[in-house]
Design an enzyme around this catalytic site. Structure first.
Site, PDB file in Angstrom:
ATOM      1  N   ARG A  93       0.881  -1.186   0.000  1.00 54.57           N
ATOM      2  CA  ARG A  93       0.000   0.000   0.000  1.00 54.57           C
ATOM      3  C   ARG A  93       0.906   1.219   0.000  1.00 54.57           C
ATOM      4  O   ARG A  93       1.705   1.412   0.920  1.00 54.57           O
ATOM      5  CB  ARG A  93      -0.913   0.000   1.226  1.00 54.57           C
ATOM      6  CG  ARG A  93      -1.653   1.320   1.395  1.00 54.57           C
ATOM      7  CD  ARG A  93      -2.782   1.270   2.384  1.00 54.57           C
ATOM      8  NE  ARG A  93      -3.935   0.563   1.849  1.00 54.57           N
ATOM      9  CZ  ARG A  93      -5.188   0.702   2.299  1.00 54.57           C
ATOM     10  NH1 ARG A  93      -5.446   1.529   3.303  1.00 54.57           N
ATOM     11  NH2 ARG A  93      -6.173   0.019   1.764  1.00 54.57           N
ATOM     12  N   HIS A 139      -7.137   0.615  -6.584  1.00 53.15           N
ATOM     13  CA  HIS A 139      -7.377  -0.236  -5.402  1.00 53.15           C
ATOM     14  C   HIS A 139      -8.075  -1.515  -5.895  1.00 53.15           C
ATOM     15  O   HIS A 139      -9.260  -1.738  -5.636  1.00 53.15           O
ATOM     16  CB  HIS A 139      -8.244   0.531  -4.401  1.00 53.15           C
ATOM     17  CG  HIS A 139      -8.290  -0.072  -3.026  1.00 53.15           C
ATOM     18  ND1 HIS A 139      -7.541  -1.169  -2.664  1.00 53.15           N
ATOM     19  CD2 HIS A 139      -9.001   0.287  -1.918  1.00 53.15           C
ATOM     20  CE1 HIS A 139      -7.791  -1.461  -1.390  1.00 53.15           C
ATOM     21  NE2 HIS A 139      -8.663  -0.595  -0.923  1.00 53.15           N
ATOM     22  N   GLN A 182     -10.117  -4.092  -3.566  1.00 51.46           N
ATOM     23  CA  GLN A 182     -11.424  -3.596  -3.131  1.00 51.46           C
ATOM     24  C   GLN A 182     -12.481  -3.887  -4.201  1.00 51.46           C
ATOM     25  O   GLN A 182     -13.548  -4.430  -3.901  1.00 51.46           O
ATOM     26  CB  GLN A 182     -11.343  -2.080  -2.878  1.00 51.46           C
ATOM     27  CG  GLN A 182     -12.665  -1.471  -2.457  1.00 51.46           C
ATOM     28  CD  GLN A 182     -13.077  -1.880  -1.055  1.00 51.46           C
ATOM     29  OE1 GLN A 182     -12.294  -1.742  -0.122  1.00 51.46           O
ATOM     30  NE2 GLN A 182     -14.288  -2.391  -0.892  1.00 51.46           N
ATOM     31  N   ASP A 192     -17.308   6.857  -2.031  1.00 45.95           N
ATOM     32  CA  ASP A 192     -16.034   6.754  -1.306  1.00 45.95           C
ATOM     33  C   ASP A 192     -15.781   8.126  -0.690  1.00 45.95           C
ATOM     34  O   ASP A 192     -16.446   9.112  -1.046  1.00 45.95           O
ATOM     35  CB  ASP A 192     -14.928   6.384  -2.335  1.00 45.95           C
ATOM     36  CG  ASP A 192     -13.545   6.225  -1.703  1.00 45.95           C
ATOM     37  OD1 ASP A 192     -13.450   6.110  -0.463  1.00 45.95           O
ATOM     38  OD2 ASP A 192     -12.542   6.214  -2.465  1.00 45.95           O
ATOM     39  N   CYS A 209     -16.607   1.561   0.204  1.00 46.38           N
ATOM     40  CA  CYS A 209     -15.429   0.747   0.530  1.00 46.38           C
ATOM     41  C   CYS A 209     -15.037   0.880   1.996  1.00 46.38           C
ATOM     42  O   CYS A 209     -14.346   0.017   2.528  1.00 46.38           O
ATOM     43  CB  CYS A 209     -14.264   1.148  -0.366  1.00 46.38           C
ATOM     44  SG  CYS A 209     -13.886   2.910  -0.288  1.00 46.38           S
ATOM     45  N   ARG A 245     -13.998  -8.705   1.713  1.00 47.15           N
ATOM     46  CA  ARG A 245     -12.590  -8.414   1.418  1.00 47.15           C
ATOM     47  C   ARG A 245     -11.724  -9.602   1.843  1.00 47.15           C
ATOM     48  O   ARG A 245     -10.813 -10.017   1.123  1.00 47.15           O
ATOM     49  CB  ARG A 245     -12.130  -7.158   2.186  1.00 47.15           C
ATOM     50  CG  ARG A 245     -12.719  -5.842   1.735  1.00 47.15           C
ATOM     51  CD  ARG A 245     -12.207  -5.411   0.385  1.00 47.15           C
ATOM     52  NE  ARG A 245     -10.763  -5.345   0.302  1.00 47.15           N
ATOM     53  CZ  ARG A 245     -10.004  -4.326   0.724  1.00 47.15           C
ATOM     54  NH1 ARG A 245     -10.569  -3.262   1.253  1.00 47.15           N
ATOM     55  NH2 ARG A 245      -8.673  -4.354   0.603  1.00 47.15           N
TER      56      ARG A 245
HETATM   57  N1  NVA Z   1      -9.987   6.599  -1.877  1.00 41.94           N
HETATM   58  C1  NVA Z   1      -9.695   6.213  -0.521  1.00 41.94           C
HETATM   59  C2  NVA Z   1      -9.918   4.747  -0.352  1.00 41.94           C
HETATM   60  C3  NVA Z   1      -9.694   4.242   1.047  1.00 41.94           C
HETATM   61  C4  NVA Z   1      -9.921   2.758   1.166  1.00 41.94           C
HETATM   62  C5  NVA Z   1      -8.257   6.598  -0.176  1.00 41.94           C
HETATM   63  O1  NVA Z   1      -7.374   6.386  -1.003  1.00 41.94           O
HETATM   64  O2  NVA Z   1      -8.031   7.092   0.928  1.00 41.94           O
HETATM   65  N1   CP Z   2     -11.463  -0.146   2.145  1.00 40.47           N
HETATM   66  C1   CP Z   2     -10.187  -0.194   2.580  1.00 40.47           C
HETATM   67  O1   CP Z   2      -9.244  -0.473   1.840  1.00 40.47           O
HETATM   68  O2   CP Z   2     -10.052   0.064   3.899  1.00 40.47           O
HETATM   69  P1   CP Z   2      -8.690   0.277   4.700  1.00 40.47           P
HETATM   70  O3   CP Z   2      -8.117   1.602   4.255  1.00 40.47           O
HETATM   71  O4   CP Z   2      -9.113   0.283   6.137  1.00 40.47           O
HETATM   72  O5   CP Z   2      -7.747  -0.840   4.381  1.00 40.47           O
END
Ligand code: NVA
Ligand code: CP
Length: 314
Positions: free
Chosen positions: A106, A133, A136, A230, A270, A298
């Site tokens: 990540r 992502h 997800q 989101d 998500c 997930r």
């Molecule tokens: N678009 C959000 C998704 C979090 C799971 C982010 O990148 O923070």
């Molecule tokens: N939806 C998702 O990826 O959540 P986290 O940021 O908690 O991993």
């Protein structure tokens, strides 16, 4: 379980990397693992997780899933590894390839994960970048299929930041499976043009599905099967938070908007959610909201992914 070699050793950096039958295979294995949670399919295997951003679901679902499958995990935050002190992505990838059997990353720059995957000999899974992502959305596709019995021909509307990692992943999720996707977002928060063209070329080749942008929220959600949103401010964009609240205000999912969709439409997110911003409390807690079973999936889907990618590695 009869697992073929289809996805063995592959990287999943974007849904664009996956063939339609590979997505179907992930779903098939997920169904089996959801019914029978503890199977020693990854005994002796080690999954590393390199996380440069916070996470609740992605981290815990991969770690719990790996334990259910008899394997182990090593969690590495930015503070713990030498990347922070200037060791290259490539050297890190080459070294970790000699210790572990797979890695979930990540991070911010999508190109960093592409470079890592090029230099490594183990499967690399994108656990979220600024651009994509995939885990997800693969998991959300499974949830939709589980709830609605099909994907092809369903109308899904993504509201909010149409240029974020979720919106971009939905382009490919729709293109590969035949969903009709509408991104309802204010200009200029529209998907990257190159990604949009790539996704459209896939759906044209497949002869199914559609992708459109519509700034009119009421028209966009009319007759929708799935309403998806989101956060308006993704990780790394915190400085723009106030500005974004103004820009995205009219893209909020509330009860009035939900009433314009089909009667049996579901609400998906998500998570994490910001109640009162991208979605109201009443919608999030309504019977139409499937956000918690969605979050649970997930884990089941990612167990299928790591099993298929990592099984059979020596
Ligand atoms: N678009 C959000 C998704 C979090 C799971 C982010 O990148 O923070
Ligand atoms: N939806 C998702 O990826 O959540 P986290 O940021 O908690 O991993």
């Amino acid at each position: 379980m009869n697992l073929d070699k289809k996805l063995r050793n592959k990287d999943i950096l974007s849904i664009a990397d996956l063939e339609k039958d590979e997505i179907e295979l992930i779903f098939k294995v997920t169904e089996d693992l959801k019914k029978d949670k503890y199977q020693d399919l990854l005994k002796t295997k080690i999954l590393a997780l390199i996380f440069h951003k916070l996470s609740t679901r992605t981290r815990v679902s991969f770690e719990a899933g790996m334990y259910h499958l008899g394997g182990n995990t090593i969690f590495l935050s930015s503070k713990e590894i030498q990347l922070k002190r200037g060791e290259t992505v490539e050297d890190t990838a080459r070294v970790l390839s000699r210790y572990v059997d797979g890695v979930v990353i990540r991070t911010f720059e999508h190109d960093d994960i592409v470079r890592f995957a090029k230099a490594s000999s183990i499967p690399v899974i994108n656990g979220l970048t600024d651009l994509m992502h995939p885990c997800q959305v693969i998991s959300d596709l499974f949830t939709i299929k589980e709830l609605k019995g099909k994907l092809k021909g369903l109308k899904i509307v993504f509201l909010g930041d149409g240029a974020n990692n979720l919106a971009h992943s939905w382009l490919f999720g729709a293109a590969k499976t035949g969903l009709d996707l509408i991104i309802s977002a204010p200009a200029p928060y529209w998907p990257d043009k190159k990604l949009m063209a790539h996704a459209k070329s896939i759906l044209e080749k497949e002869g199914h599905g559609s992708i459109e942008i519509d700034q009119n929220v009421e028209r966009a959600v009319s007759n929708a099967d799935i309403i998806y949103t989101d956060v308006w401010t993704s990780m790394g964009q915190e400085e723009e938070e106030d500005k974004r609240k103004d820009i995205f205000g009219k893209f909020q999912v509330n009860a009035s908007l939900m009433s314009k969709a089909k009667k049996d439409a579901v609400f998906m997110h998500c998570l994490p959610a910001h109640r009162g911003e991208e979605v109201t409390e009443d919608v999030l807690e309504s019977p139409q909201s499937v956000v918690f079973p969605q979050a649970e999936n997930r884990m089941h889907v990612q167990k299928a992914i790591i099993t298929l990618l990592m099984r059979g590695r020596e």
